[in-house]
Design an enzyme around this catalytic site. Structure first.
Site, short mmCIF file in Angstrom:
data_model
loop_
_atom_site.label_atom_id
_atom_site.label_comp_id
_atom_site.label_asym_id
_atom_site.label_seq_id
_atom_site.Cartn_x
_atom_site.Cartn_y
_atom_site.Cartn_z
N LEU A 1 0.89 -1.15 0.00
CA LEU A 1 0.00 0.00 0.00
C LEU A 1 0.93 1.21 0.00
O LEU A 1 1.82 1.31 0.85
CB LEU A 1 -0.90 -0.03 1.24
CG LEU A 1 -2.09 0.91 1.27
CD1 LEU A 1 -3.02 0.69 0.07
CD2 LEU A 1 -2.89 0.72 2.56
N ASP A 2 0.76 2.10 -0.96
CA ASP A 2 1.65 3.24 -1.10
C ASP A 2 1.77 4.05 0.19
O ASP A 2 0.83 4.09 1.00
CB ASP A 2 1.16 4.18 -2.21
CG ASP A 2 1.22 3.55 -3.58
OD1 ASP A 2 2.07 2.67 -3.79
OD2 ASP A 2 0.42 3.94 -4.45
N LYS A 3 2.88 4.73 0.34
CA LYS A 3 3.14 5.57 1.51
C LYS A 3 2.02 6.60 1.71
O LYS A 3 1.62 6.88 2.83
CB LYS A 3 4.49 6.26 1.33
CG LYS A 3 4.88 7.19 2.44
CD LYS A 3 6.23 7.83 2.13
CE LYS A 3 6.44 9.05 2.99
NZ LYS A 3 7.56 9.84 2.55
#
Length: 180
Positions: A41-43
């Site tokens: 999950l992207d930052k």
């Protein structure tokens, strides 16, 4: 029996245990040796991430070929109309190809959510709305690129569900362990 950790990942946290100077990682929240993320999950995205100690389960969750659905709550800039939602349902042409059809609907009422730090920028002259988008693949930054392609840039992205698992009952930054 396999161990499965459900984590409600805050904004700004990397989906890895390896430390990066000045950036929070999973290690700042979860101390469970032998468990690794099943997908990313992207930052700058929030919400559900699953971790497990079972390589086969990790593969089943993360591999797009297994077609495990992922449901996102997406705050978008602008006002979603039926045409834009239908484009998302039909598949959107991105630089790396056509996305698979998605489930898309206006999210009403908007669920009660935690405050994000930093807060999402608000523009008085441009409305924002929430949509629910369910996909069965995992191209890089796919949801953000899909909403942008239909004229609704993403302001905030929260993954609510992976398969049948949700972050229900977890505050932002909390996790729980299950046996599967």
């Amino acid at each position: 029996m396999s161990k499965l950790i459900l984590f409600n990942k805050p904004y700004g946290v990397l989906s890895q245990f390896t430390a990066e100077p000045g950036i929070k990682t999973l290690a700042d929240y979860i101390q469970s040796p032998g468990c690794y993320p099943a997908g990313r999950l992207d930052k700058d995205s929030e919400g559900l991430i699953l971790l497990t100690d079972d390589g086969k389960l990790q593969h089943r969750i993360a591999n797009p070929a297994k077609k495990m659905s992922k449901c996102y709550w997406v705050q978008v800039e602008g006002e979603p109309n039926e045409q834009a939602l239908q484009q998302l349902r039909d598949g959107v042409l991105l630089k790396d190809g056509l996305t698979k059809p998605a489930k898309a609907r206006l999210l009403e009422p908007v669920p009660e959510l935690w405050d994000r730090t930093p807060p999402v920028r608000v523009r008085k002259t441009v409305p924002d709305h929430w949509i629910e988008l369910t996909i069965r693949e995992g191209k890089n930054r796919q949801v953000r690129r899909m909403t942008a392609a239909v004229g609704m840039p993403t302001l905030r992205l929260i993954r609510y569900r992976i398969g049948s698992w949700t972050f229900d009952g977890l505050k932002n930054g909390e996790w729980r362990s299950e046996t599967v």
